[in-house]
Design a protein around this motif. Structure first.
Motif, PDB file in Angstrom:
ATOM      1  N   TRP A 162      42.252  56.904  41.443  1.00 30.78           N
ATOM      2  CA  TRP A 162      41.228  56.071  42.034  1.00 30.78           C
ATOM      3  C   TRP A 162      41.725  54.645  42.219  1.00 30.78           C
ATOM      4  O   TRP A 162      42.639  54.194  41.552  1.00 30.78           O
ATOM      5  N   THR A 163      41.048  53.958  43.121  1.00 34.09           N
ATOM      6  CA  THR A 163      41.125  52.495  43.124  1.00 34.09           C
ATOM      7  C   THR A 163      39.695  51.963  43.104  1.00 34.09           C
ATOM      8  O   THR A 163      38.800  52.534  43.720  1.00 34.09           O
ATOM      9  N   VAL A 164      39.464  50.904  42.359  1.00 30.96           N
ATOM     10  CA  VAL A 164      38.138  50.283  42.235  1.00 30.96           C
ATOM     11  C   VAL A 164      38.281  48.826  42.630  1.00 30.96           C
ATOM     12  O   VAL A 164      39.023  48.066  41.998  1.00 30.96           O
ATOM     13  N   ASP A 165      37.576  48.432  43.681  1.00 28.67           N
ATOM     14  CA  ASP A 165      37.667  47.066  44.197  1.00 28.67           C
ATOM     15  C   ASP A 165      36.301  46.408  44.161  1.00 28.67           C
ATOM     16  O   ASP A 165      35.337  46.902  44.755  1.00 28.67           O
ATOM     17  N   ARG A 166      36.219  45.286  43.443  1.00 27.17           N
ATOM     18  CA  ARG A 166      34.975  44.523  43.408  1.00 27.17           C
ATOM     19  C   ARG A 166      34.670  43.975  44.793  1.00 27.17           C
ATOM     20  O   ARG A 166      35.571  43.572  45.536  1.00 27.17           O
ATOM     21  N   LEU A 167      33.370  43.924  45.110  1.00 31.72           N
ATOM     22  CA  LEU A 167      32.954  43.445  46.428  1.00 31.72           C
ATOM     23  C   LEU A 167      32.405  42.031  46.397  1.00 31.72           C
ATOM     24  O   LEU A 167      32.403  41.344  47.417  1.00 31.72           O
ATOM     25  N   THR A 168      31.887  41.601  45.244  1.00 32.05           N
ATOM     26  CA  THR A 168      31.377  40.236  45.096  1.00 32.05           C
ATOM     27  C   THR A 168      31.712  39.765  43.690  1.00 32.05           C
ATOM     28  O   THR A 168      32.212  40.534  42.862  1.00 32.05           O
ATOM     29  N   GLY A 169      31.350  38.527  43.404  1.00 30.29           N
ATOM     30  CA  GLY A 169      31.543  38.015  42.062  1.00 30.29           C
ATOM     31  C   GLY A 169      30.461  38.433  41.095  1.00 30.29           C
ATOM     32  O   GLY A 169      30.534  38.106  39.909  1.00 30.29           O
ATOM     33  N   SER A 170      29.452  39.157  41.572  1.00 34.93           N
ATOM     34  CA  SER A 170      28.355  39.549  40.693  1.00 34.93           C
ATOM     35  C   SER A 170      28.209  41.065  40.607  1.00 34.93           C
ATOM     36  O   SER A 170      28.393  41.649  39.539  1.00 34.93           O
ATOM     37  N   ILE A 171      27.874  41.733  41.710  1.00 36.57           N
ATOM     38  CA  ILE A 171      27.641  43.178  41.668  1.00 36.57           C
ATOM     39  C   ILE A 171      28.383  43.865  42.812  1.00 36.57           C
ATOM     40  O   ILE A 171      28.776  43.237  43.792  1.00 36.57           O
ATOM     41  N   GLY A 172      28.544  45.191  42.641  1.00 33.39           N
ATOM     42  CA  GLY A 172      29.087  46.011  43.712  1.00 33.39           C
ATOM     43  C   GLY A 172      30.576  46.237  43.621  1.00 33.39           C
ATOM     44  O   GLY A 172      31.336  45.291  43.419  1.00 33.39           O
ATOM     45  N   ALA A 173      30.993  47.498  43.749  1.00 31.03           N
ATOM     46  CA  ALA A 173      32.408  47.845  43.791  1.00 31.03           C
ATOM     47  C   ALA A 173      32.588  49.060  44.679  1.00 31.03           C
ATOM     48  O   ALA A 173      31.716  49.947  44.731  1.00 31.03           O
ATOM     49  N   GLN A 174      33.706  49.112  45.387  1.00 35.01           N
ATOM     50  CA  GLN A 174      34.063  50.263  46.207  1.00 35.01           C
ATOM     51  C   GLN A 174      35.079  51.111  45.459  1.00 35.01           C
ATOM     52  O   GLN A 174      36.097  50.603  44.976  1.00 35.01           O
ATOM     53  N   VAL A 175      34.783  52.407  45.364  1.00 34.65           N
ATOM     54  CA  VAL A 175      35.690  53.359  44.729  1.00 34.65           C
ATOM     55  C   VAL A 175      36.369  54.164  45.832  1.00 34.65           C
ATOM     56  O   VAL A 175      35.701  54.804  46.645  1.00 34.65           O
ATOM     57  N   SER A 176      37.676  54.117  45.869  1.00 35.71           N
ATOM     58  CA  SER A 176      38.441  54.787  46.921  1.00 35.71           C
ATOM     59  C   SER A 176      39.248  55.945  46.336  1.00 35.71           C
ATOM     60  O   SER A 176      39.537  55.995  45.143  1.00 35.71           O
ATOM     61  N   ARG A 177      39.601  56.867  47.217  1.00 34.38           N
ATOM     62  CA  ARG A 177      40.406  58.041  46.883  1.00 34.38           C
ATOM     63  C   ARG A 177      39.745  58.918  45.823  1.00 34.38           C
ATOM     64  O   ARG A 177      40.402  59.477  44.956  1.00 34.38           O
TER      65      ARG A 177
END
Length: 308
Positions: free
Chosen positions: A6-21
């Motif tokens: 997996w890769t986990v990338d934060r989307l903001t400085g507070s909430i939200g992340a995108q999980v790829s693969r």
């Protein structure tokens, strides 16, 4: 599938992340535990390019907890009664006319199904059809909002409870000529009391404001003026941009989040374009307050105003 893929990338400085693969059809118990940890950390996860079969969404939701019926008042898909299809299209200028500070006709900031005692734990959305432009979904962090309150307001909120009822949102189901089945189903639902601050024992006692303009009508023990003013204050505080994330859908995307911790809303800016989003809910339970109080059912006959 193992986590290192997996890769986990934060989307903001507070909430939200995108999980790829990550393929939701090929995950094991350790993967699910890690996803739960990530939801606790980020509030909401977004997974791109998943199969748009409702059965896959239900199977994925069941990895988190017992899957609930689609909605206490609305039917699910014929072959998948756990899945609610939210279909919109042909947005007109009247659809996007503001009704009040937090609600529009057909879209509004809300937490799913707080008009029942046992509030859903996890909410999942999946895009089955998206318009060429627009139709994003927004999320706002009610835990971050609580933490950022001044201490006097936190202390005040900790001791308060709020009444929630479905008649607030579905008032048109009670008008003359409305479907009698829907009317009877709505009238059979009791009023529910929830603490204004929920304590999440799974996350080291993290506290979240419990706000929902769809169903929350008044704060117990306060006058209407006091209660509505205070709820408006908390909502304005929760919706500052620094506590939000916005997601642009592509077909197959799945969002999964902590339903109690986050408000969500969708943007009616897609004009004539059609939009179909599937929803599933998993897990449920009464909310626990700071003082030890829990969500309770109140007598159905309790008279409540439909509007502030």
């Amino acid at each position: 599938m193992s986590e290192p893929q997996w890769t986990v990338d934060r989307l903001t400085g507070s909430i939200g992340a995108q999980v790829s693969r990550l393929d939701v059809r090929r995950i094991g118990p350790a993967d699910v535990n890690r996803l739960k940890e990530l939801i606790s950390e980020h509030g909401v996860l977004f997974l791109r390019s998943q199969p748009t079969d409702p059965a896959v969404l239900v199977e994925f939701a069941a990895r988190f907890a017992r899957v609930l019926p689609a909605h206490p008042l609305k039917p699910g898909l014929p072959d998948h009664p756990e899945v609610l299809a939210n279909e919109t299209g042909g947005v007109t200028p009247d659809d996007v006319r503001c009704r009040d500070a937090h609600n529009r006709h057909g879209t509004n900031w809300h937490v799913d199904c707080t008009f029942v005692r046992d509030v859903p734990t996890y909410s999942l959305l999946q895009a089955a059809r998206v318009p060429p432009v627009g139709g994003d979904t927004l999320f706002a962090d009610l835990a971050g909002a609580y933490t950022a309150l001044s201490e006097p307001l936190r202390v005040l909120a900790d001791g308060l409870s709020c009444l929630h009822h479905a008649r607030r949102l579905f008032a048109d189901w009670l008008t003359p000529g409305a479907d009698p089945v829907g009317r009877d189903r709505l009238l059979s639902l009791p009023v529910v009391r929830h603490p204004l601050v929920a304590v999440d024992r799974r996350a080291a006692g993290r506290r979240s404001l419990v706000l929902n303009p769809n169903y929350a009508s008044t704060i117990e023990g306060l006058s209407d003026l006091e209660g509505h003013t205070l709820l408006d204050l908390f909502m304005h505080h929760a919706l500052v941009p620094e506590r939000t994330v916005r997601w642009r859908w592509a077909v197959g995307d799945i969002a999964v989040w902590d339903n109690v911790r986050l408000l969500h809303n969708y943007v009616l800016d897609h004009g004539a374009g059609d939009r179909t989003i599937y929803r599933a809910l998993a897990g449920c339970g009464p909310l626990s307050g700071v003082t030890g109080c829990k969500s309770q059912v109140i007598a159905q006959a309790t008279p409540l105003p439909l509007d502030p």
